[in-house]
Design a protein around this motif. Structure first.
Motif, PDB file in Angstrom:
ATOM      1  N   GLU A 189       0.850  -1.203   0.000  1.00 55.50           N
ATOM      2  CA  GLU A 189       0.000   0.000   0.000  1.00 55.50           C
ATOM      3  C   GLU A 189       0.877   1.243   0.000  1.00 55.50           C
ATOM      4  OE1 GLU A 189      -3.468   0.429   2.604  1.00 55.50           O
ATOM      5  OE2 GLU A 189      -3.152  -1.672   3.188  1.00 55.50           O
ATOM      6  N   ILE A 190       0.457   2.250  -0.755  1.00 53.52           N
ATOM      7  CA  ILE A 190       1.165   3.533  -0.787  1.00 53.52           C
ATOM      8  C   ILE A 190       0.362   4.548   0.025  1.00 53.52           C
ATOM      9  CG2 ILE A 190       2.127   5.350  -2.265  1.00 53.52           C
ATOM     10  CD1 ILE A 190       3.395   2.687  -2.908  1.00 53.52           C
ATOM     11  N   VAL A 191       1.051   5.233   0.931  1.00 50.66           N
ATOM     12  CA  VAL A 191       0.394   6.285   1.728  1.00 50.66           C
ATOM     13  C   VAL A 191       0.942   7.634   1.281  1.00 50.66           C
ATOM     14  CG1 VAL A 191       0.144   7.268   4.030  1.00 50.66           C
ATOM     15  CG2 VAL A 191       0.014   4.796   3.730  1.00 50.66           C
ATOM     16  N   ASP A 192       0.031   8.551   0.880  1.00 49.27           N
ATOM     17  CA  ASP A 192       0.411   9.896   0.452  1.00 49.27           C
ATOM     18  C   ASP A 192       0.575  10.779   1.700  1.00 49.27           C
ATOM     19  OD1 ASP A 192       0.716  12.398  -0.637  1.00 49.27           O
ATOM     20  OD2 ASP A 192      -0.904  12.192  -2.096  1.00 49.27           O
ATOM     21  N   LEU A 193       1.808  11.157   1.983  1.00 49.96           N
ATOM     22  CA  LEU A 193       2.078  11.944   3.195  1.00 49.96           C
ATOM     23  C   LEU A 193       1.513  13.361   3.112  1.00 49.96           C
ATOM     24  CD1 LEU A 193       5.709  10.810   4.091  1.00 49.96           C
ATOM     25  CD2 LEU A 193       3.588  10.177   5.242  1.00 49.96           C
ATOM     26  N   ARG A 194       1.282  13.842   1.895  1.00 52.75           N
ATOM     27  CA  ARG A 194       0.645  15.169   1.754  1.00 52.75           C
ATOM     28  C   ARG A 194      -0.762  15.138   2.337  1.00 52.75           C
ATOM     29  NH1 ARG A 194       1.504  15.564  -4.630  1.00 52.75           N
ATOM     30  NH2 ARG A 194       0.489  13.565  -4.311  1.00 52.75           N
ATOM     31  N   GLN A 195      -1.462  14.041   2.078  1.00 53.96           N
ATOM     32  CA  GLN A 195      -2.817  13.857   2.607  1.00 53.96           C
ATOM     33  C   GLN A 195      -2.779  13.764   4.136  1.00 53.96           C
ATOM     34  OE1 GLN A 195      -5.423  13.741   0.358  1.00 53.96           O
ATOM     35  NE2 GLN A 195      -6.860  13.806   2.080  1.00 53.96           N
ATOM     36  N   GLU A 196      -1.765  13.072   4.662  1.00 59.11           N
ATOM     37  CA  GLU A 196      -1.618  12.952   6.117  1.00 59.11           C
ATOM     38  C   GLU A 196      -1.457  14.328   6.764  1.00 59.11           C
ATOM     39  OE1 GLU A 196      -1.417  10.053   8.265  1.00 59.11           O
ATOM     40  OE2 GLU A 196      -2.358   9.125   6.521  1.00 59.11           O
ATOM     41  N   LEU A 197      -0.633  15.196   6.124  1.00 60.04           N
ATOM     42  CA  LEU A 197      -0.426  16.555   6.649  1.00 60.04           C
ATOM     43  C   LEU A 197      -1.720  17.353   6.634  1.00 60.04           C
ATOM     44  CD1 LEU A 197       3.054  17.622   5.191  1.00 60.04           C
ATOM     45  CD2 LEU A 197       2.457  17.348   7.590  1.00 60.04           C
ATOM     46  N   GLN A 198      -2.489  17.213   5.550  1.00 65.78           N
ATOM     47  CA  GLN A 198      -3.765  17.935   5.449  1.00 65.78           C
ATOM     48  C   GLN A 198      -4.731  17.498   6.543  1.00 65.78           C
ATOM     49  OE1 GLN A 198      -5.243  17.420   1.442  1.00 65.78           O
ATOM     50  NE2 GLN A 198      -3.493  18.459   0.530  1.00 65.78           N
ATOM     51  N   GLU A 199      -4.603  16.234   6.945  1.00 66.31           N
ATOM     52  CA  GLU A 199      -5.491  15.712   7.992  1.00 66.31           C
ATOM     53  C   GLU A 199      -4.945  15.996   9.397  1.00 66.31           C
ATOM     54  OE1 GLU A 199      -5.882  11.608   6.968  1.00 66.31           O
ATOM     55  OE2 GLU A 199      -7.033  12.033   5.139  1.00 66.31           O
ATOM     56  N   GLY A 200      -3.806  16.731   9.451  1.00 64.54           N
ATOM     57  CA  GLY A 200      -3.267  17.164  10.740  1.00 64.54           C
ATOM     58  C   GLY A 200      -2.291  16.200  11.389  1.00 64.54           C
ATOM     59  N   ASN A 201      -1.890  15.137  10.667  1.00 66.77           N
ATOM     60  CA  ASN A 201      -0.932  14.173  11.222  1.00 66.77           C
ATOM     61  C   ASN A 201       0.488  14.603  10.855  1.00 66.77           C
ATOM     62  OD1 ASN A 201       0.526  12.015  12.168  1.00 66.77           O
ATOM     63  ND2 ASN A 201      -0.308  10.520  10.714  1.00 66.77           N
ATOM     64  N   LYS A 202       1.234  15.118  11.824  1.00 63.83           N
ATOM     65  CA  LYS A 202       2.596  15.593  11.566  1.00 63.83           C
ATOM     66  C   LYS A 202       3.664  14.618  12.077  1.00 63.83           C
ATOM     67  CE  LYS A 202       1.329  20.466  11.559  1.00 63.83           C
ATOM     68  NZ  LYS A 202       1.525  21.795  12.184  1.00 63.83           N
ATOM     69  N   LYS A 215       0.827 -14.220   5.283  1.00 66.00           N
ATOM     70  CA  LYS A 215       0.796 -13.201   4.226  1.00 66.00           C
ATOM     71  C   LYS A 215       1.492 -11.921   4.707  1.00 66.00           C
ATOM     72  CE  LYS A 215      -1.101 -11.385   0.345  1.00 66.00           C
ATOM     73  NZ  LYS A 215      -0.698 -11.797  -0.994  1.00 66.00           N
ATOM     74  N   GLY A 216       2.323 -11.331   3.871  1.00 67.44           N
ATOM     75  CA  GLY A 216       3.045 -10.112   4.236  1.00 67.44           C
ATOM     76  C   GLY A 216       2.334  -8.849   3.803  1.00 67.44           C
ATOM     77  N   LYS A 217       2.651  -7.761   4.499  1.00 66.52           N
ATOM     78  CA  LYS A 217       2.060  -6.463   4.162  1.00 66.52           C
ATOM     79  C   LYS A 217       3.159  -5.404   4.196  1.00 66.52           C
ATOM     80  CE  LYS A 217      -1.858  -3.479   5.322  1.00 66.52           C
ATOM     81  NZ  LYS A 217      -3.016  -3.278   6.208  1.00 66.52           N
ATOM     82  N   VAL A 218       3.149  -4.509   3.209  1.00 65.89           N
ATOM     83  CA  VAL A 218       4.148  -3.445   3.125  1.00 65.89           C
ATOM     84  C   VAL A 218       3.423  -2.116   2.980  1.00 65.89           C
ATOM     85  CG1 VAL A 218       6.162  -2.559   1.875  1.00 65.89           C
ATOM     86  CG2 VAL A 218       5.753  -5.030   1.968  1.00 65.89           C
ATOM     87  N   ILE A 219       3.818  -1.127   3.802  1.00 67.56           N
ATOM     88  CA  ILE A 219       3.236   0.218   3.695  1.00 67.56           C
ATOM     89  C   ILE A 219       4.368   1.197   3.371  1.00 67.56           C
ATOM     90  CG2 ILE A 219       2.081   2.084   4.953  1.00 67.56           C
ATOM     91  CD1 ILE A 219       0.541  -0.103   6.493  1.00 67.56           C
ATOM     92  N   ILE A 220       4.236   1.857   2.219  1.00 63.43           N
ATOM     93  CA  ILE A 220       5.269   2.797   1.750  1.00 63.43           C
ATOM     94  C   ILE A 220       4.737   4.217   1.896  1.00 63.43           C
ATOM     95  CG2 ILE A 220       6.619   3.568  -0.252  1.00 63.43           C
ATOM     96  CD1 ILE A 220       6.487   0.657  -1.289  1.00 63.43           C
ATOM     97  N   GLN A 221       5.401   5.029   2.713  1.00 62.06           N
ATOM     98  CA  GLN A 221       5.011   6.428   2.906  1.00 62.06           C
ATOM     99  C   GLN A 221       5.833   7.319   1.984  1.00 62.06           C
ATOM    100  OE1 GLN A 221       3.854   6.054   7.659  1.00 62.06           O
ATOM    101  NE2 GLN A 221       5.630   7.252   7.092  1.00 62.06           N
ATOM    102  N   THR A 222       5.163   8.206   1.251  1.00 59.74           N
ATOM    103  CA  THR A 222       5.871   9.040   0.276  1.00 59.74           C
ATOM    104  C   THR A 222       5.117  10.339   0.000  1.00 59.74           C
ATOM    105  OG1 THR A 222       6.632   9.139  -2.031  1.00 59.74           O
ATOM    106  CG2 THR A 222       4.732   7.751  -1.599  1.00 59.74           C
ATOM    107  N   TYR A 223       5.873  11.361  -0.422  1.00 62.72           N
ATOM    108  CA  TYR A 223       5.271  12.608  -0.904  1.00 62.72           C
ATOM    109  C   TYR A 223       5.117  12.573  -2.427  1.00 62.72           C
ATOM    110  CZ  TYR A 223       6.052  14.725   3.686  1.00 62.72           C
ATOM    111  OH  TYR A 223       6.006  15.010   5.041  1.00 62.72           O
ATOM    112  N   ASN A 224       5.626  11.507  -3.064  1.00 61.43           N
ATOM    113  CA  ASN A 224       5.576  11.381  -4.535  1.00 61.43           C
ATOM    114  C   ASN A 224       4.930  10.061  -4.953  1.00 61.43           C
ATOM    115  OD1 ASN A 224       7.397  13.743  -5.584  1.00 61.43           O
ATOM    116  ND2 ASN A 224       8.530  12.826  -3.882  1.00 61.43           N
ATOM    117  N   PRO A 225       3.653   9.859  -4.617  1.00 61.09           N
ATOM    118  CA  PRO A 225       3.027   8.556  -4.915  1.00 61.09           C
ATOM    119  C   PRO A 225       2.920   8.252  -6.411  1.00 61.09           C
ATOM    120  CG  PRO A 225       1.376  10.140  -4.173  1.00 61.09           C
ATOM    121  CD  PRO A 225       2.702  10.780  -3.960  1.00 61.09           C
ATOM    122  N   ASP A 226       3.022   9.307  -7.250  1.00 64.16           N
ATOM    123  CA  ASP A 226       2.883   9.097  -8.699  1.00 64.16           C
ATOM    124  C   ASP A 226       4.207   8.823  -9.398  1.00 64.16           C
ATOM    125  OD1 ASP A 226       0.155   9.604  -8.444  1.00 64.16           O
ATOM    126  OD2 ASP A 226       0.454  11.772  -8.658  1.00 64.16           O
TER     127      ASP A 226
END
Length: 491
Positions: free
Chosen positions: A142-155, A346-357
């Protein structure tokens, strides 16, 4: 048998011992004492060792009657020596295999682009493994967009999804790896009033804060200084710590999950002999909940109980001053994803990034090497980068900036005249300051050449060194010129 990191030797040695017995195996790497190295060297030279395992320098082992050379994780930049003598273990392996008429096996889940290109033009034979080890399925990514996290107040450094996944993993008594390719606590210290950053007195690079020692440290020359409470420029006390390293991540994890047992693996925690093995064995055997580490935790390790991998900042390798930035990012993310779910779970990977594209991040999400290769190789061809050419970097360093500039200018003029007079088919770039233009009180410059490296280029480079010797003042030993072929580091 070459492995890229000393931390991988113990795991590899254990596998070989279980199959062939201890007597037939010798180990060579830089963490051995002089006595241990002498014993292993003798064991090889006397023919008592039939298998030699080690990091890049093991390629020079005095082995007779060679049968095969294997380079594991062949894509890894650790095989290139960035200090004198400058060599690439893979190129030495290729030469030795050819001289002894034996096979050379290059192994990797994410092959070096140039190695894979050689299979496409049938210079090398391609053998593909279509199934994962232990018949395990690929992890869910899964890719997590850190820009969205900031908008939601998660710093914080941990996104909502990763927080929930770690919490679930702790409940299920499964292990987690958190990957952040920066050590230290904060990557730079800045005055918020005047914008001044605290830099090393010997290098033009920002100091990194290490909370465990309450010190600022330069990761290039090792210089240390006490924590700054007042700006040296404007004397303001509005000093703030920015960026984040593995120490800060460890602190945040301990605050968020006080019940979890954590362990950290980076350059700062492996200072003693056998530190690599101790940390990895502790994580595996003591069933520690969370392993936090830099890229040394992503390479080739097998942890049966790891089902979750979190990549804290996937962008750090994207922002390098290197044409290989996309390739390195894809390799790192794919390799770290490979640590999750290596057994039945089963494995799970979470990738945090400001450049999901970014296409390298998208390809790593799909675990699609062929898509990445086809996209990247077209760009390399258009821009004339390896494997379609070789890159030579002429590096000049000097204690006096004006001397460095003069030598750089003179060598560039000499090369430019040669290119015009001999109509050489090379691309010569103007001499410029290096990206980090001062290290250990030496000013650094570089000249970049794109060419096809052959005997003619060897002669030209020898002429460049002769030209440098002519212009060098006999008493001045502060200047230095190095010539590096296809460097892995551009700093």
């Amino acid at each position: 048998m070459l492995v890229p990191e000393i931390s991988l030797t113990s795991q590899t040695v254990d596998r070989f011992i279980s199959r062939f017995g201890e007597e037939k195996i010798a180990v060579l790497h830089s963490k051995l004492s002089v006595g241990e190295r002498y014993d292993q060297w003798n064991k090889i030279r006397q023919g008592r060792a039939k298998i030699v395992i080690g990091a890049r320098s093991a390629i020079f082992a005095p082995i007779s009657n060679l049968g095969i050379v294997i380079v594991d994780e062949e894509h890894d930049s650790s095989y290139k020596s960035e200090t004198t003598p400058r060599y690439h273990a893979k190129e030495i392996a290729r030469y030795i295999a050819k001289e002894n008429s034996v096979p050379l096996v290059l192994g990797s889940a994410t092959p070096d682009l140039e190695s894979y290109y050689h299979t496409q033009i049938e210079k090398t034979t391609l053998l593909e493994l279509t199934k994962r080890a232990n018949q395990a399925s690929l992890p869910q990514i899964e890719i997590v967009d850190l820009r969205q996290e900031l908008q939601e107040g998660n710093k914080s450094m941990i996104s909502g999804k990763l927080h929930q996944a770690i919490k679930q993993n702790l409940q299920d008594r499964k292990q987690t790896i958190l990957f952040l390719n920066r050590r230290g606590f904060s990557t730079f210290v800045m005055c918020r009033d005047c914008g001044n950053t605290i830099k090393c007195k010997n290098c033009n690079i920002t100091m990194t804060y290490h909370a465990s020692r309450k010190k600022l440290k330069c990761h290039y020359c090792g210089y240390e200084m006490s924590v700054v409470t007042q700006c040296p420029e404007c004397h303001s006390e509005n000093i703030r710590y920015f960026g984040a390293g593995t120490q800060k991540l460890e602190e945040q994890i301990q605050l968020l999950f006080p019940e979890a047992r954590t362990i950290r693996m980076d350059i700062d925690t492996i200072t003693k002999k056998n530190s690599h093995e101790d940390i990895l064995n502790q994580f595996k055997k003591d069933n520690i909940d969370i392993l936090i580490g830099t890229q040394m935790v992503v390479k080739g390790h097998h942890f049966p109980n790891v089902t979750l991998v979190g990549v804290i900042a996937a962008d750090s390798s994207l922002n390098m001053d290197d044409f290989r930035a996309n390739e390195r990012t894809f390799q790192l993310l794919t390799q770290v994803a490979g640590r999750a779910g290596r057994e039945k779970e089963k494995g799970k990977v979470i990738i945090q990034t400001y450049n999901p594209d970014n296409f390298s991040i998208e390809c790593s999400k799909k675990q699609d090497y062929h898509l990445f290769y086809n996209t990247e190789i077209m760009m390399r061809k258009q821009l004339k980068y390896p494997p379609f050419c070789d890159i030579i970097v002429i590096g000049i360093s000097s204690k006096k900036e004006i001397d460095g500039q003069r030598i750089t200018q003179n060598l560039h003029t000499y090369l430019k005249n040669r290119v015009i007079q001999e109509n050489l088919g090379i691309i010569l770039y103007k001499g410029m300051p290096s990206p980090i233009d001062r290290i250990k009180n030496k000013y650094r410059f570089r000249i970049i050449i794109k060419c096809k490296f052959d005997n003619n280029m060897i002669e030209i480079m020898q002429d460049v060194l002769a030209q440098y010797q002519e212009m060098k003042e006999s008493k001045n030993t502060d200047n230095r010129v190095i010539i590096d072929l296809n460097p892995s580091s551009w700093a």
